[in-house]
Design a protein around this motif. Structure first.
Motif, PDB file in Angstrom:
ATOM      1  N   LYS A  82      -3.302 -15.854   6.692  1.00 36.49           N
ATOM      2  CA  LYS A  82      -1.970 -15.260   6.794  1.00 36.49           C
ATOM      3  C   LYS A  82      -1.947 -13.804   6.322  1.00 36.49           C
ATOM      4  O   LYS A  82      -0.884 -13.219   6.168  1.00 36.49           O
ATOM      5  N   ARG A  83      -3.131 -13.255   6.057  1.00 35.50           N
ATOM      6  CA  ARG A  83      -3.277 -11.863   5.626  1.00 35.50           C
ATOM      7  C   ARG A  83      -2.684 -11.594   4.242  1.00 35.50           C
ATOM      8  O   ARG A  83      -2.262 -10.490   3.941  1.00 35.50           O
ATOM      9  N   GLU A  84      -2.697 -12.616   3.384  1.00 36.10           N
ATOM     10  CA  GLU A  84      -2.187 -12.415   2.031  1.00 36.10           C
ATOM     11  C   GLU A  84      -3.260 -11.834   1.116  1.00 36.10           C
ATOM     12  O   GLU A  84      -2.947 -11.371   0.016  1.00 36.10           O
ATOM     13  N   PHE A  85      -4.523 -11.903   1.532  1.00 33.57           N
ATOM     14  CA  PHE A  85      -5.624 -11.347   0.755  1.00 33.57           C
ATOM     15  C   PHE A  85      -6.430 -10.383   1.619  1.00 33.57           C
ATOM     16  O   PHE A  85      -6.492 -10.521   2.843  1.00 33.57           O
ATOM     17  N   ASP A  86      -7.065  -9.418   0.956  1.00 37.01           N
ATOM     18  CA  ASP A  86      -8.028  -8.559   1.635  1.00 37.01           C
ATOM     19  C   ASP A  86      -9.398  -9.222   1.677  1.00 37.01           C
ATOM     20  O   ASP A  86     -10.181  -8.997   2.600  1.00 37.01           O
ATOM     21  N   LEU A  94      -5.709  -3.427  -3.658  1.00 38.60           N
ATOM     22  CA  LEU A  94      -6.427  -4.510  -3.000  1.00 38.60           C
ATOM     23  C   LEU A  94      -5.935  -5.842  -3.545  1.00 38.60           C
ATOM     24  O   LEU A  94      -5.496  -5.928  -4.699  1.00 38.60           O
ATOM     25  N   LYS A  95      -6.025  -6.877  -2.738  1.00 38.26           N
ATOM     26  CA  LYS A  95      -5.627  -8.226  -3.162  1.00 38.26           C
ATOM     27  C   LYS A  95      -6.816  -9.150  -2.918  1.00 38.26           C
ATOM     28  O   LYS A  95      -7.297  -9.278  -1.787  1.00 38.26           O
ATOM     29  N   VAL A  96      -7.307  -9.776  -3.982  1.00 37.50           N
ATOM     30  CA  VAL A  96      -8.503 -10.612  -3.918  1.00 37.50           C
ATOM     31  C   VAL A  96      -8.158 -12.033  -4.346  1.00 37.50           C
ATOM     32  O   VAL A  96      -7.489 -12.243  -5.366  1.00 37.50           O
ATOM     33  N   GLY A  97      -8.624 -12.999  -3.588  1.00 32.10           N
ATOM     34  CA  GLY A  97      -8.505 -14.405  -3.969  1.00 32.10           C
ATOM     35  C   GLY A  97      -9.873 -14.928  -4.357  1.00 32.10           C
ATOM     36  O   GLY A  97     -10.894 -14.509  -3.789  1.00 32.10           O
ATOM     37  N   VAL A 117      -6.024  -3.734  -8.399  1.00 33.38           N
ATOM     38  CA  VAL A 117      -6.568  -4.905  -7.716  1.00 33.38           C
ATOM     39  C   VAL A 117      -5.833  -6.149  -8.215  1.00 33.38           C
ATOM     40  O   VAL A 117      -5.879  -6.470  -9.405  1.00 33.38           O
ATOM     41  N   GLY A 118      -5.143  -6.824  -7.313  1.00 31.69           N
ATOM     42  CA  GLY A 118      -4.499  -8.085  -7.650  1.00 31.69           C
ATOM     43  C   GLY A 118      -5.479  -9.222  -7.434  1.00 31.69           C
ATOM     44  O   GLY A 118      -6.151  -9.280  -6.398  1.00 31.69           O
ATOM     45  N   GLU A 147       0.823  -1.206   0.000  1.00 31.47           N
ATOM     46  CA  GLU A 147       0.000   0.000   0.000  1.00 31.47           C
ATOM     47  C   GLU A 147       0.859   1.259   0.000  1.00 31.47           C
ATOM     48  O   GLU A 147       0.537   2.252  -0.663  1.00 31.47           O
ATOM     49  N   LEU A 148       1.945   1.246   0.766  1.00 27.75           N
ATOM     50  CA  LEU A 148       2.836   2.406   0.801  1.00 27.75           C
ATOM     51  C   LEU A 148       3.481   2.640  -0.563  1.00 27.75           C
ATOM     52  O   LEU A 148       3.607   3.779  -1.017  1.00 27.75           O
TER      53      LEU A 148
END
Length: 311
Positions: free
Chosen positions: A150-154, A105-108, A134-135, A93-94
């Motif tokens: 593991k906080r790899e996705f939002d 944003l990161k979406v699975g 958006v990934g 984000e930074l």
């Protein structure tokens, strides 16, 4: 929520390097292997391990030929993965802010959601936030849930079942998906208005792997019609393989409704109009943050809007 770290004696002494070294040790299984991976000497790795155990105040490994986590180590491993995952998300984000982007944003998602719900929601989001990146990554629900933990996705978009609830994630159902039977465009059953399950059983089938949810649903459908499900000529979860095989043969195959509708709309496959249509699962959103940021909240709203009318 009390944010005063004075009540947690070890918190101010804990370093990210501690967590990184700890996770490498847990994965490598020995100080020697961990030292090789981290390009460090064994005494240096041993020092880091002694230091973190001193900070935490509990032994983290049972020493032996292979390092094994203690109960305290199991707790720290779970939270260390989350904390380092948060570090990577903050860094992304930074970097986005520094490069002039509004956010990231990161979406699975599972494959069916990647074909319809997710891209439509992202397109709508980017109409009002054109500089948002958006990934998106596809995967199985087991893998996606572990990575969300593991906080790899939002956010995840997938099947809502007991697995998501076991993690304690927040969930919201978007739609009920179904199982559709498909075939090549000029298949004899594609031209019939009311084919029967008995007629369908006379053809060869491409089926999902045993014990997959799609396979279970097809087996249930045939059982309800009191027709024996044919043995598969091919077993695969690959939609690309299913499509390629069906276009060259008389085989039939089950696909979830979102996937089937996508390929039939492209005229790559045709639907076999078997009734009743079998239920597949509830599809929805899964996330871990009870206070999502503004962008994630807007993506949630967009997903809700684009799920209406889907079936």
């Amino acid at each position: 929520m009390d944010m005063d770290l004075k009540t947690v004696p070890w918190a101010r002494r804990l370093k990210l390097r501690h967590l990184e070294t700890f996770l490498v040790l847990e994965d490598a299984g020995s100080i020697t292997a961990a030292a090789e991976r981290m390009h460090m000497t064994q005494p240096a790795v041993s020092h880091w391990l002694a230091d973190i155990e001193g900070v935490i105040g509990s032994p983290l490994f049972v020493r032996g030929r292979k390092l094994k986590l203690t109960p305290a180590g199991e707790i720290l491993r779970r939270h260390a993965e989350r904390m380092l995952g948060d570090v990577h998300r903050v860094d992304a984000e930074l970097q986005a802010v520094r490069s002039g982007l509004v956010g990231r944003l990161k979406v699975g998602c599972i494959h069916s959601a990647a074909l319809a719900l997710v891209p439509q929601a992202i397109i709508a989001l980017q109409k009002t936030h054109p500089r948002v990146v958006v990934g998106v990554e596809e995967g199985t629900m087991v893998d996606l849930l572990d990575r969300l933990d593991k906080r790899e996705f939002d956010l995840l978009v997938g099947t809502i079942d007991v697995r998501a609830h076991q993690y304690g994630f927040l969930t919201e159902v978007l739609m009920e998906d179904v199982v559709r039977i498909v075939c090549r465009a000029d298949h004899p059953l594609a031209r019939k208005r009311k084919p029967t399950w008995k007629e369908a059983a006379e053809y060869s089938w491409v089926l999902p792997p045993k014990e997959s949810l799609s396979r279970v649903r097809v087996e249930e459908a045939f059982a309800q019609q009191r027709v024996a499900l044919p043995n598969p000529c091919v077993e695969t979860a690959s939609v690309a393989s299913i499509q390629a095989h069906l276009r060259e043969t008389d085989c039939l195959a089950p696909l979830t409704g979102l996937v089937a509708d996508f390929y039939t709309s492209m005229k790559l496959l045709s639907r076999v109009s078997l009734t009743p249509v079998s239920r597949f699962a509830e599809l929805g959103m899964i996330w871990s943050d009870p206070s999502p940021n503004v962008l994630l909240s807007e993506l949630v709203v967009s997903l809700r809007g684009h799920s209406r009318g889907s079936s």
